[in-house]
Design a protein around this motif. Structure first.
Motif, mmCIF file in Angstrom:
data_model
loop_
_atom_site.group_PDB
_atom_site.id
_atom_site.type_symbol
_atom_site.label_atom_id
_atom_site.label_comp_id
_atom_site.label_asym_id
_atom_site.label_seq_id
_atom_site.Cartn_x
_atom_site.Cartn_y
_atom_site.Cartn_z
ATOM 1 N N SER A 193 0.834 -1.199 0.000
ATOM 2 C CA SER A 193 0.000 0.000 0.000
ATOM 3 C C SER A 193 0.872 1.255 0.000
ATOM 4 N N PRO A 194 0.319 2.402 -0.404
ATOM 5 C CA PRO A 194 1.106 3.647 -0.416
ATOM 6 C C PRO A 194 1.671 3.973 0.965
ATOM 7 N N ASN A 195 2.825 4.600 0.970
ATOM 8 C CA ASN A 195 3.507 4.906 2.226
ATOM 9 C C ASN A 195 2.837 6.039 2.993
ATOM 10 N N THR A 196 3.034 6.014 4.297
ATOM 11 C CA THR A 196 2.788 7.175 5.141
ATOM 12 C C THR A 196 4.150 7.714 5.559
ATOM 13 N N PHE A 197 4.209 8.990 5.921
ATOM 14 C CA PHE A 197 5.501 9.562 6.302
ATOM 15 C C PHE A 197 5.296 10.800 7.163
ATOM 16 N N ILE A 198 6.292 11.090 7.989
ATOM 17 C CA ILE A 198 6.248 12.242 8.886
ATOM 18 C C ILE A 198 6.738 13.474 8.135
ATOM 19 N N THR A 199 5.968 14.557 8.231
ATOM 20 C CA THR A 199 6.311 15.777 7.506
ATOM 21 C C THR A 199 5.803 16.993 8.267
ATOM 22 N N ASN A 200 6.259 18.158 7.868
ATOM 23 C CA ASN A 200 5.749 19.399 8.434
ATOM 24 C C ASN A 200 4.466 19.813 7.723
ATOM 25 N N ASP A 201 3.601 20.508 8.452
ATOM 26 C CA ASP A 201 2.345 21.002 7.894
ATOM 27 C C ASP A 201 2.111 22.403 8.441
ATOM 28 N N GLY A 202 2.251 23.408 7.581
ATOM 29 C CA GLY A 202 2.096 24.789 8.012
ATOM 30 C C GLY A 202 0.698 25.129 8.485
ATOM 31 N N ALA A 203 -0.296 24.294 8.132
ATOM 32 C CA ALA A 203 -1.674 24.552 8.546
ATOM 33 C C ALA A 203 -1.984 23.968 9.917
ATOM 34 N N ASN A 204 -1.051 23.202 10.481
ATOM 35 C CA ASN A 204 -1.283 22.558 11.775
ATOM 36 C C ASN A 204 -0.317 23.133 12.809
ATOM 37 N N PRO A 205 -0.822 23.777 13.859
ATOM 38 C CA PRO A 205 0.056 24.421 14.842
ATOM 39 C C PRO A 205 0.886 23.451 15.670
ATOM 40 N N THR A 206 0.543 22.146 15.661
ATOM 41 C CA THR A 206 1.323 21.174 16.432
ATOM 42 C C THR A 206 2.157 20.275 15.524
ATOM 43 N N SER A 207 2.415 20.733 14.292
ATOM 44 C CA SER A 207 3.261 19.995 13.355
ATOM 45 C C SER A 207 4.581 19.626 14.039
ATOM 46 N N PRO A 208 5.211 18.460 13.696
ATOM 47 C CA PRO A 208 4.993 17.638 12.509
ATOM 48 C C PRO A 208 3.757 16.751 12.595
ATOM 49 N N VAL A 209 3.381 16.218 11.415
ATOM 50 C CA VAL A 209 2.193 15.382 11.281
ATOM 51 C C VAL A 209 2.568 14.118 10.519
ATOM 52 N N LEU A 210 1.601 13.212 10.416
ATOM 53 C CA LEU A 210 1.775 12.036 9.560
ATOM 54 C C LEU A 210 0.865 12.195 8.357
ATOM 55 N N SER A 211 1.444 12.074 7.166
ATOM 56 C CA SER A 211 0.698 12.204 5.919
ATOM 57 C C SER A 211 0.676 10.880 5.183
ATOM 58 N N GLY A 212 -0.371 10.694 4.377
ATOM 59 C CA GLY A 212 -0.383 9.597 3.431
ATOM 60 C C GLY A 212 0.282 10.031 2.143
ATOM 61 N N SER A 213 0.249 9.159 1.136
ATOM 62 C CA SER A 213 0.837 9.473 -0.169
ATOM 63 C C SER A 213 -0.263 9.568 -1.229
ATOM 64 N N PRO A 214 -0.194 10.609 -2.096
ATOM 65 C CA PRO A 214 0.761 11.719 -2.093
ATOM 66 C C PRO A 214 0.542 12.642 -0.902
ATOM 67 N N THR A 215 1.442 13.594 -0.720
ATOM 68 C CA THR A 215 1.416 14.446 0.460
ATOM 69 C C THR A 215 0.046 15.083 0.669
ATOM 70 N N PHE A 216 -0.514 14.845 1.866
ATOM 71 C CA PHE A 216 -1.800 15.388 2.305
ATOM 72 C C PHE A 216 -2.985 14.919 1.462
ATOM 73 N N ASN A 217 -2.812 13.839 0.727
ATOM 74 C CA ASN A 217 -3.928 13.343 -0.088
ATOM 75 C C ASN A 217 -4.010 11.825 -0.104
ATOM 76 N N GLY A 218 -3.433 11.170 0.891
ATOM 77 C CA GLY A 218 -3.477 9.717 0.930
ATOM 78 C C GLY A 218 -4.073 9.190 2.216
ATOM 79 N N ALA A 219 -4.677 8.018 2.138
ATOM 80 C CA ALA A 219 -5.247 7.376 3.321
ATOM 81 C C ALA A 219 -4.147 6.999 4.309
ATOM 82 N N ILE A 220 -4.507 6.978 5.591
ATOM 83 C CA ILE A 220 -3.583 6.601 6.661
ATOM 84 C C ILE A 220 -4.251 5.504 7.479
ATOM 85 N N THR A 221 -3.540 4.402 7.667
ATOM 86 C CA THR A 221 -4.104 3.243 8.353
ATOM 87 C C THR A 221 -3.204 2.854 9.516
#
Length: 259
Positions: free
Chosen positions: A111-139
């Motif tokens: 399945s597509p990867n998840t990964f830790i990244t920064n998110d300027g819209a989230n004040p408690t960044s870093p976050v976990l994103s799915g793939s592609p960035t900010f547009n993938g499911a997270i399980t």
């Protein structure tokens, strides 16, 4: 058949239906305050940016010896990404997951990867994103069953477009809650009876979400680490028993009058 008999049967059926609802494996929506201080908390600042499909042992997030190992991926074995004809209108196909997980529950390594990244819209960044960035499911997979789980999701630009879905160890859906607002929102759920029955959680699209999404501040715990709120509108077992006794007395009274 007499009106009294019909009424007794109808009320008895209602009691049986209510009793069944008390024992159902549904979920209750909760907020972050329902988790006690000793519940698990993963902020994604524990590992470095760019970490792919992180796995957290209890020591990584300050959990006790009996706390679960928590792993992340794109979807469960038995599932896949949906096509244009499978997903709700407006949902990015990379965030729409279809299919029933196979048991015992496991993450699909393809399945597509998840990964830790920064998110300027989230004040408690870093976050976990799915793939592609900010547009993938997270399980999420827990190696031992828990009673409740929740997370900060977003940034949402649509209401009802994103959901968390809880699964048991056999891959059956336990329940689901969707986002009710825009921006960053906490999505949390607990089993209705407080049982430790949740083996996995999926954060995915169930509708349109134009801004994309990620997760942060994952909270989880067993029954003794969550304050389970009462279920509104469901009578206590004692109430059901009293209602049953009342019906029995009513039937006896009718028989005496007819005699």
């Amino acid at each position: 058949m007499s009106p009294t008999t019909n009424m007794l049967k109808a009320v008895s059926a209602a009691i049986a239906l209510t009793a069944a609802s008390v024992a159902s494996a549904d979920v209750i929506r909760i907020d972050e305050t329902a988790f006690t201080p000793d519940a698990g908390l993963i902020t994604f600042s524990e590992y470095s940016l760019g970490t792919v499909n992180p796995t957290y042992n209890p020591a990584d997030y300050g959990g006790g010896a009996d706390a679960p190992v928590v792993s992340f991926g794109g979807y469960f074995t038995g599932q896949s990404l949906g096509g244009a004809g499978d997903c709700p209108a407006g949902a990015a196909l990379s965030g729409c997951v279809i299919g029933t997980p196979t048991g015992p529950l496991s993450l699909d390594p393809s399945s597509p990867n998840t990964f830790i990244t920064n998110d300027g819209a989230n004040p408690t960044s870093p976050v976990l994103s799915g793939s592609p960035t900010f547009n993938g499911a997270i399980t999420i997979l827990f190696d031992t069953d828990i009673a409740g789980v929740g997370l900060d999701g977003g940034y949402f630009d649509a209401i009802g477009g994103t959901a968390i879905t809880a699964f048991d160890r056999d891959g059956n859906i336990i329940g689901q809650v969707t986002n009710e607002g825009m921006g960053i929102e906490f999505l949390g759920l607990v089993t209705e009876d407080g049982a430790n029955a949740i083996a996995g959680l999926q954060f995915s699209l169930v509708g349109s979400e134009p801004a994309g999404f990620a997760i942060d501040n994952l909270r989880f715990g067993t029954a003794d680490q969550i304050d389970v709120p009462p279920v509104a509108g469901v009578p206590e077992p004692g109430t059901l028993a009293l209602l049953g006794l009342g019906l029995a007395g009513f039937g006896l009274s009718r028989r005496k009058k007819q005699a």
